[in-house]
Design a protein around this motif. Sequence first.
Motif, mmCIF file in Angstrom:
data_model
loop_
_atom_site.group_PDB
_atom_site.id
_atom_site.type_symbol
_atom_site.label_atom_id
_atom_site.label_comp_id
_atom_site.label_asym_id
_atom_site.label_seq_id
_atom_site.Cartn_x
_atom_site.Cartn_y
_atom_site.Cartn_z
ATOM 1 N N HIS A 144 0.837 -1.199 0.000
ATOM 2 C CA HIS A 144 0.000 0.000 0.000
ATOM 3 C C HIS A 144 0.869 1.246 0.000
ATOM 4 O O HIS A 144 1.956 1.254 0.580
ATOM 5 C CB HIS A 144 -0.877 -0.018 1.262
ATOM 6 N N LYS A 145 0.364 2.288 -0.636
ATOM 7 C CA LYS A 145 1.031 3.590 -0.618
ATOM 8 C C LYS A 145 -0.037 4.679 -0.619
ATOM 9 O O LYS A 145 -0.963 4.646 -1.433
ATOM 10 C CB LYS A 145 1.927 3.759 -1.846
ATOM 11 N N ALA A 146 0.104 5.633 0.271
ATOM 12 C CA ALA A 146 -0.752 6.821 0.241
ATOM 13 C C ALA A 146 -0.232 7.740 -0.854
ATOM 14 O O ALA A 146 0.984 7.888 -1.028
ATOM 15 C CB ALA A 146 -0.731 7.530 1.589
ATOM 16 N N LEU A 147 -1.134 8.327 -1.602
ATOM 17 C CA LEU A 147 -0.766 9.241 -2.679
ATOM 18 C C LEU A 147 -1.078 10.664 -2.269
ATOM 19 O O LEU A 147 -2.110 10.927 -1.648
ATOM 20 C CB LEU A 147 -1.532 8.906 -3.961
ATOM 21 N N ALA A 148 -0.199 11.576 -2.641
ATOM 22 C CA ALA A 148 -0.427 12.990 -2.346
ATOM 23 C C ALA A 148 -1.504 13.534 -3.273
ATOM 24 O O ALA A 148 -1.509 13.214 -4.459
ATOM 25 C CB ALA A 148 0.868 13.776 -2.528
ATOM 26 N N PRO A 149 -2.414 14.325 -2.749
ATOM 27 C CA PRO A 149 -3.426 14.928 -3.625
ATOM 28 C C PRO A 149 -2.761 15.902 -4.594
ATOM 29 O O PRO A 149 -1.641 16.379 -4.345
ATOM 30 C CB PRO A 149 -4.356 15.663 -2.662
ATOM 31 N N PRO A 150 -3.427 16.194 -5.713
ATOM 32 C CA PRO A 150 -2.821 17.140 -6.664
ATOM 33 C C PRO A 150 -2.637 18.506 -6.037
ATOM 34 O O PRO A 150 -3.424 18.927 -5.171
ATOM 35 C CB PRO A 150 -3.839 17.187 -7.821
ATOM 36 N N LYS A 151 -1.597 19.184 -6.452
ATOM 37 C CA LYS A 151 -1.310 20.507 -5.919
ATOM 38 C C LYS A 151 -2.273 21.532 -6.499
ATOM 39 O O LYS A 151 -2.605 21.489 -7.681
ATOM 40 C CB LYS A 151 0.135 20.900 -6.250
#
Length: 153
Positions: A144-151
């Motif tokens: 699993h990996k959390a993804l950063a929301p778009p800037k």
Amino acid sequence: MPPILRPYEPSDFEAMHALDQSCYPPGIAYSKRMLRWFLKIPEAICVVAQDAEAIPGFILCAVDLHRGHIITIDVSKDRRRSGLGTKLLLAAEAAMVGRGARAMDLETATDNTAGIAFWLRHGYRTVGIIPRYYLDRVDAYLMHKALAPPKEH
């Protein structure tokens, strides 16, 4: 000349299927029927690497609500450790974020040392083990990996 990354086109199918067959053992590699099915689901995102001679790699993912799932990543043996897998992964993660994914999941065989190292290097972490996931005899790590929301601009 380095390969370009682009979306999947139906004319890519035979080359992608042949690549998948060369990347995974029988029974783990996708049949034509299964690969077509994954490519046709509305949630699918497929990024293809194309160079002058061939398709040296692709990544196939799907997104459901806020969770993405990596179905497969295939890189030809002669292009491994060249950075192509990383480029495919980053493109797929960006596409997933663009579709609203906030996390990604995948499965990889517990005996796939190179694959595990690749996923760890890219921020994926083991969150569980799925017994006998491959061919009803090889366990898989659920990663699993959390993804950063778009800037925001």
